[in-house]
Design a protein around this motif. Structure first.
Motif, PDB file in Angstrom:
ATOM      1  N   LEU A 220       0.892  -1.252   0.088  1.00 31.70           N
ATOM      2  CA  LEU A 220       0.011   0.186  -0.131  1.00 31.70           C
ATOM      3  C   LEU A 220       0.844   1.101  -0.081  1.00 31.70           C
ATOM      4  CD1 LEU A 220      -2.666  -1.235   2.608  1.00 31.70           C
ATOM      5  CD2 LEU A 220      -2.554  -1.337   0.211  1.00 31.70           C
ATOM      6  N   ASP A 221       0.406   2.320  -0.300  1.00 31.73           N
ATOM      7  CA  ASP A 221       1.208   3.545  -0.407  1.00 31.73           C
ATOM      8  C   ASP A 221       0.768   4.442   0.888  1.00 31.73           C
ATOM      9  OD1 ASP A 221       1.545   3.094  -3.160  1.00 31.73           O
ATOM     10  OD2 ASP A 221      -0.112   3.995  -3.924  1.00 31.73           O
ATOM     11  N   TYR A 222      -0.046   4.084   1.573  1.00 32.44           N
ATOM     12  CA  TYR A 222      -0.206   4.965   2.777  1.00 32.44           C
ATOM     13  C   TYR A 222      -0.692   3.982   3.889  1.00 32.44           C
ATOM     14  CZ  TYR A 222      -5.051   6.111   1.669  1.00 32.44           C
ATOM     15  OH  TYR A 222      -6.344   5.998   1.454  1.00 32.44           O
ATOM     16  N   LEU A 223      -0.915   4.437   5.115  1.00 30.11           N
ATOM     17  CA  LEU A 223      -1.447   3.588   6.304  1.00 30.11           C
ATOM     18  C   LEU A 223      -2.373   4.575   6.779  1.00 30.11           C
ATOM     19  CD1 LEU A 223      -1.135   0.794   7.679  1.00 30.11           C
ATOM     20  CD2 LEU A 223       0.415   1.733   9.170  1.00 30.11           C
ATOM     21  N   ASP A 224      -3.577   4.009   7.219  1.00 30.90           N
ATOM     22  CA  ASP A 224      -4.423   4.894   8.024  1.00 30.90           C
ATOM     23  C   ASP A 224      -4.218   5.082   9.436  1.00 30.90           C
ATOM     24  OD1 ASP A 224      -6.750   5.598   5.977  1.00 30.90           O
ATOM     25  OD2 ASP A 224      -6.293   3.400   5.707  1.00 30.90           O
ATOM     26  N   LEU A 225      -3.746   3.917  10.170  1.00 26.92           N
ATOM     27  CA  LEU A 225      -3.309   3.855  11.701  1.00 26.92           C
ATOM     28  C   LEU A 225      -2.036   3.075  11.822  1.00 26.92           C
ATOM     29  CD1 LEU A 225      -4.110   5.127  14.411  1.00 26.92           C
ATOM     30  CD2 LEU A 225      -5.700   2.889  14.555  1.00 26.92           C
ATOM     31  N   TYR A 226      -1.236   3.718  12.315  1.00 30.36           N
ATOM     32  CA  TYR A 226       0.078   3.190  12.886  1.00 30.36           C
ATOM     33  C   TYR A 226       0.289   2.978  14.315  1.00 30.36           C
ATOM     34  CZ  TYR A 226       4.757   1.000  12.015  1.00 30.36           C
ATOM     35  OH  TYR A 226       5.824   0.231  11.938  1.00 30.36           O
ATOM     36  N   LEU A 227       0.443   1.827  14.802  1.00 30.90           N
ATOM     37  CA  LEU A 227       0.276   1.743  16.441  1.00 30.90           C
ATOM     38  C   LEU A 227       1.492   1.132  16.962  1.00 30.90           C
ATOM     39  CD1 LEU A 227      -3.163   0.215  17.016  1.00 30.90           C
ATOM     40  CD2 LEU A 227      -2.769   2.388  17.112  1.00 30.90           C
TER      41      LEU A 227
END
Length: 281
Positions: free
Chosen positions: A106-113
């Protein structure tokens, strides 16, 4: 990069950064890599628009493939992954993020934890500063944590000036986390529940079974509905297509206030997973 809920029946939560997350998502913890694509495909077909994975689950590739090949516009699927403990630290976090994105495709991530606070390692602040850079660079929409305690959250906020958007924690009727949820509310941190069904340990509870019988619903549907009415973000997992679909069918009924209170009264402080204070140190 902002999720829109126009095509979904799922309620949404507005995070403290203004981004929007579906309140019900699909988790792939313990789903093997060779089963992740099929499970996520089934979930997306059932209507889920939030998918939660992690580097440690070793199924980011199958998860990402299902999302990419679903035909659903990328901005209609909210994708979360997590940084593993061994990769904490500023530079190592940036490298680990690149690996995860390569796996997801994917080109971007919605949420990184941050997956666990691992407070004994003392690297979670540098890790979160790397998260801030990823967000500033537009590679991540929202940044948050998982399995953090109030004390560690306070230290993180004081050191970085940023309040995490989400804290994903073990939460189910046998572990209601009332004090932690109240702390989150005071800080405008969204509470997300992992192991929302108590890893299956609460499905046979007679109190929940009785409520399910009264409503003509499954125990899992009742528990998921309880989470939703508490305001939790909830991410049940399954590899069984029928259960994946059934767990999504929770919007045609409501629990009464008394039923919510009764389920909350089952709290016994019982964890099915590790203690965040001790794990990963």
């Amino acid at each position: 990069m902002t999720f829109s809920s126009e095509s979904s029946s799922v309620p949404t939560i507005i995070l403290n950064d203004g981004k929007v997350i579906p309140q019900l998502g699909f988790g792939v913890w313990q789903v093997p890599e060779d089963g992740a694509e099929a499970a996520v495909t089934t979930a997306l077909e059932a209507g889920y628009r939030s998918i939660d994975t992690a580097a440690a689950y070793q199924n980011e590739a199958g998860t990402g493939k299902a999302i990419r090949e679903s035909g659903i516009p990328r901005d209609q699927v909210f994708v979360t992954t997590k940084l593993w403990n061994d990769d904490q630290g500023y530079d190592s976090t940036l490298r680990a993020f690149d690996r995860s994105m390569g796996q997801l495709g994917l080109d971007y991530l919605d949420l990184y934890l941050i997956h666990w606070q691992a407070a004994g390692k003392g690297r979670y602040i540098d890790t979160f500063k790397a998260f801030q850079k990823l967000q500033a660079d537009g590679r991540v929409g929202s940044i948050g944590v998982s399995n953090f305690t109030p004390d560690t959250l306070d230290k993180l906020i004081d050191a970085t000036g940023t309040v995490p958007a989400v804290n994903q924690v073990e939460l189910h009727p046998k572990l209601t986390q009332e004090d932690l949820r109240a702390f989150h509310t005071g800080k405008a941190i969204a509470t997300e529940a992992w192991s929302p069904l108590g890893s299956g340990t609460v499905l046979d509870d007679p109190t929940i079974g009785s409520i399910a019988d009264q409503l003509g619903k499954t125990p899992a549907q009742v528990i998921i509905r309880w989470h939703l009415q508490l305001g939790n973000i909830v991410i049940p997992k399954s590899v069984t297509p029928e259960r994946i679909t059934s767990n999504f069918d929770v919007f045609g009924f409501e629990l009464t206030p008394d039923q919510v209170t009764t389920i909350s009264g089952l709290d016994a402080g019982h964890r099915t997973g590790p203690d965040p204070e001790k794990f990963g140190n």
